[in-house]
Design an enzyme around this catalytic site. Structure first.
Site, PDB file in Angstrom:
ATOM      1  N   PRO A  39     -16.155  13.502   3.844  1.00 15.02           N
ATOM      2  CA  PRO A  39     -14.896  13.060   3.247  1.00 15.02           C
ATOM      3  C   PRO A  39     -13.960  14.242   3.002  1.00 15.02           C
ATOM      4  CG  PRO A  39     -16.695  12.966   1.639  1.00 15.02           C
ATOM      5  CD  PRO A  39     -17.307  13.250   2.974  1.00 15.02           C
ATOM      6  N   CYS A  44      -9.921  14.999   1.641  1.00 11.25           N
ATOM      7  CA  CYS A  44      -8.605  14.577   1.162  1.00 11.25           C
ATOM      8  C   CYS A  44      -7.538  14.978   2.183  1.00 11.25           C
ATOM      9  CB  CYS A  44      -8.274  15.268  -0.151  1.00 11.25           C
ATOM     10  SG  CYS A  44      -9.289  14.710  -1.518  1.00 11.25           S
ATOM     11  N   ALA A  46     -11.878  10.966  -0.569  1.00  9.02           N
ATOM     12  CA  ALA A  46     -12.014  10.377  -1.905  1.00  9.02           C
ATOM     13  C   ALA A  46     -10.921   9.321  -2.070  1.00  9.02           C
ATOM     14  CB  ALA A  46     -11.862  11.476  -2.954  1.00  9.02           C
ATOM     15  N   TYR A  61     -15.604  15.855 -10.454  1.00 13.06           N
ATOM     16  CA  TYR A  61     -14.789  14.666 -10.751  1.00 13.06           C
ATOM     17  C   TYR A  61     -15.504  13.803 -11.794  1.00 13.06           C
ATOM     18  CZ  TYR A  61     -11.981  16.556  -7.055  1.00 13.06           C
ATOM     19  OH  TYR A  61     -11.210  17.422  -6.326  1.00 13.06           O
ATOM     20  N   ARG A  64     -22.594  10.721  -3.515  1.00 12.66           N
ATOM     21  CA  ARG A  64     -22.429  12.164  -3.312  1.00 12.66           C
ATOM     22  C   ARG A  64     -22.580  12.872  -4.644  1.00 12.66           C
ATOM     23  NH1 ARG A  64     -18.304  16.006   0.254  1.00 12.66           N
ATOM     24  NH2 ARG A  64     -20.111  16.571   1.467  1.00 12.66           N
ATOM     25  N   GLY A  93     -17.341  19.043   7.787  1.00 12.96           N
ATOM     26  CA  GLY A  93     -16.001  18.985   7.232  1.00 12.96           C
ATOM     27  C   GLY A  93     -15.032  19.748   8.102  1.00 12.96           C
TER      28      GLY A  93
HETATM   29  C1  FMN Z   1      -9.408  19.678   3.088  1.00 11.92           C
HETATM   30  C2  FMN Z   1     -10.678  19.276   2.421  1.00 11.92           C
HETATM   31  C3  FMN Z   1     -10.700  18.139   1.611  1.00 11.92           C
HETATM   32  C4  FMN Z   1     -11.887  17.726   1.015  1.00 11.92           C
HETATM   33  N1  FMN Z   1     -11.912  16.549   0.307  1.00 11.92           N
HETATM   34  C5  FMN Z   1     -13.087  16.039  -0.124  1.00 11.92           C
HETATM   35  C6  FMN Z   1     -13.172  14.728  -0.636  1.00 11.92           C
HETATM   36  O1  FMN Z   1     -12.197  13.968  -0.656  1.00 11.92           O
HETATM   37  N2  FMN Z   1     -14.378  14.302  -1.083  1.00 11.92           N
HETATM   38  C7  FMN Z   1     -15.502  15.085  -1.021  1.00 11.92           C
HETATM   39  O2  FMN Z   1     -16.571  14.662  -1.455  1.00 11.92           O
HETATM   40  N3  FMN Z   1     -15.449  16.330  -0.490  1.00 11.92           N
HETATM   41  C8  FMN Z   1     -14.291  16.804  -0.019  1.00 11.92           C
HETATM   42  N4  FMN Z   1     -14.258  18.017   0.617  1.00 11.92           N
HETATM   43  C9  FMN Z   1     -15.520  18.750   0.846  1.00 11.92           C
HETATM   44  C10 FMN Z   1     -16.079  18.421   2.252  1.00 11.92           C
HETATM   45  O3  FMN Z   1     -16.441  17.064   2.363  1.00 11.92           O
HETATM   46  C11 FMN Z   1     -17.299  19.279   2.589  1.00 11.92           C
HETATM   47  O4  FMN Z   1     -18.328  18.980   1.677  1.00 11.92           O
HETATM   48  C12 FMN Z   1     -16.980  20.773   2.513  1.00 11.92           C
HETATM   49  O5  FMN Z   1     -15.787  21.068   3.203  1.00 11.92           O
HETATM   50  C13 FMN Z   1     -18.129  21.618   3.087  1.00 11.92           C
HETATM   51  O6  FMN Z   1     -18.367  21.270   4.424  1.00 11.92           O
HETATM   52  P1  FMN Z   1     -17.801  22.171   5.661  1.00 11.92           P
HETATM   53  O7  FMN Z   1     -18.299  23.557   5.425  1.00 11.92           O
HETATM   54  O8  FMN Z   1     -18.381  21.521   6.880  1.00 11.92           O
HETATM   55  O9  FMN Z   1     -16.305  22.103   5.611  1.00 11.92           O
HETATM   56  C14 FMN Z   1     -13.072  18.475   1.186  1.00 11.92           C
HETATM   57  C15 FMN Z   1     -13.043  19.642   1.960  1.00 11.92           C
HETATM   58  C16 FMN Z   1     -11.870  20.018   2.593  1.00 11.92           C
HETATM   59  C17 FMN Z   1     -11.881  21.240   3.473  1.00 11.92           C
END
Ligand code: FMN
Length: 387
Positions: A50, A52, A84, A210, A258, A354
């Site tokens: 997920p 944002c 989210a 959160y 989560r 992500g």
């Molecule tokens: C731009 C952005 C927005 C994110 N928004 C959320 C979100 O809405 N909900 C959530 O649980 N994690 C959110 N995350 C965390 C990601 O889901 C993920 O756990 C985190 O980026 C680590 O993974 P990665 O190293 O593959 O990016 C966000 C991360 C990024 C970069």
């Protein structure tokens, strides 16, 4: 243990390629194997984590969401999860965050979900409430707290009445039991609408500082009622939310939760991996089918570990090993061989990506090629298949 680590063939997790004569088909539970939870089959182990997008209008999904989520489905992710998605207006992080608190919100998501399904991916929604981390400007506008009297701000509430450290201009209020009952109802209504929109997985967001995490962590939960103090009391609300969502979510479809496995605050009383391992069976009993394991977000003093590839995987692995509950692991996974090895070595069931999927929505199709796995491409893109 259903998935004991030592019963499977270990493969390297530091990237690199398999020798040409490796018979990948003889291994079990690999990155491109389907995964069935209840009666829902995710076609492979790759999940869009997920993220944002700060692109909604009054919480309503826009063309951006259609393209963002749709493209990741075209790119071959087995599970495509929304960012989210707030269960009520004040549950948004920013005014531009997605929501699902009315039928209009569900109706805007429905064609997006339908397209995701048309690509063979399983659509998932992350149901969220920001609590005291709500009412903020989007990152592109500075990301700061918006006080309640700001034209775009709103009043937030939390487990506590203490604002997020450093954001003392944005007062928050302590939820009472009526607020808690209303919150559970908001999650329930949001789940019903998500189902109407066609989602097949509902994920309850209890991570990243959160609202539900604000109850879980002793760093933020300073309550003296049934929702504060002991571990049992602090975890009560998340279990009640999951039970309520599970009660309206069909038996054949999974519910995820989560969590932040740790607050990354070893210098004080805080939430840590042992707490997560203790919470996992309670979540399972409440109706959780998979725990999506992330970290941090509760306090600005958090000490991030050395964030190398897969840095949060050990948390997911610890929960999976101790409880046998399926997990998703996340955190700087970018290499196909690494993602594949995480599944093959029994460290996780799903790999959530992500930022790598922001860079490259077609990562799953490329990963399949790199790993020598034959996957279906969208018919429109077949000419782009690797020769
Ligand atoms: C731009 C952005 C927005 C994110 N928004 C959320 C979100 O809405 N909900 C959530 O649980 N994690 C959110 N995350 C965390 C990601 O889901 C993920 O756990 C985190 O980026 C680590 O993974 P990665 O190293 O593959 O990016 C966000 C991360 C990024 C970069």
């Amino acid at each position: 243990m259903v998935h004991a680590v030592d019963t499977r063939r270990s493969v390297p997790e530091t990237g690199g390629h398999y020798p040409a004569d490796t018979d990948l088909s003889s291994m079990t539970d690999a990155l491109f194997d389907p995964f069935t939870l209840r009666e829902t089959t995710i076609p492979n182990r790759i999940a869009l984590s997920p993220m944002c997008q700060y692109s909604a209008k009054e919480g309503v999904a826009t063309d951006w969401h259609r393209v963002h989520l749709g493209t990741r489905a075209v790119g071959g992710a087995g599970l495509v999860m929304t960012e989210a998605t707030a269960v009520e207006p004040r549950g948004r992080i920013t005014p531009d965050c997605l929501g699902i608190w009315s039928d209009e919100h569900a109706a805007a998501l429905e064609p997006i979900v339908s397209f995701v399904k048309s690509q063979g991916a399983v659509p998932a929604i992350q149901l969220a409430h920001a609590g005291r981390k709500g009412s903020h400007a989007p990152p592109s506008a500075g990301g700061h707290a918006l006080p309640v009297d700001h034209k775009d701000g709103w009043e937030t509430y939390s487990a506590t009445d203490a604002p997020y450290p450093g954001e003392e201009t944005a007062a928050t209020s302590r939820m009472d039991e009526d607020d808690i009952a209303a919150l559970i109802e908001a999650f329930t209504d949001a789940a019903v609408r998500s189902l109407e929109a066609g989602f097949e997985v509902a994920e309850v967001h209890a991570a990243h500082g959160y609202l539900l995490h604000q109850f879980l962590s002793p760093v933020t939960n300073d309550r003296e009622d049934d929702y504060g103090g002991s571990f049992e009391n602090r975890t009560r609300i998340v279990c009640e939310v999951v039970e309520a969502v599970r009660a309206v979510w069909p038996d054949d479809k999974p519910v995820f939760v989560r969590i932040s496995a740790t607050d990354w605050l070893p210098d004080r009383e805080s939430w840590d991996v042992d707490d997560s391992v203790r919470l996992a069976p309670l979540l399972a009993e409440a109706g959780t089918d998979l725990i999506d394991v992330s970290g941090g977000g509760i306090h600005p003093d958090q000490q991030l570990p050395n964030a190398g590839p897969g840095y949060q995987v050990p948390y997911a692995e610890a929960i999976r090993e101790a409880t046998d509950i399926p997990v998703a692991a996340v955190g700087k996974v970018t290499e196909p061989a690494h993602a594949d090895a995480l599944v093959r070595n029994g460290r996780t069931d799903l790999v959530a990506l992500g930022r790598e999927l922001l860079r490259n929505p077609y990562w799953p199709l490329e990963a399949a090629h790199e790993l020598g796995v034959d996957v279906e491409w969208p018919v429109q893109y077949r000419r782009g298949r690797f020769e």
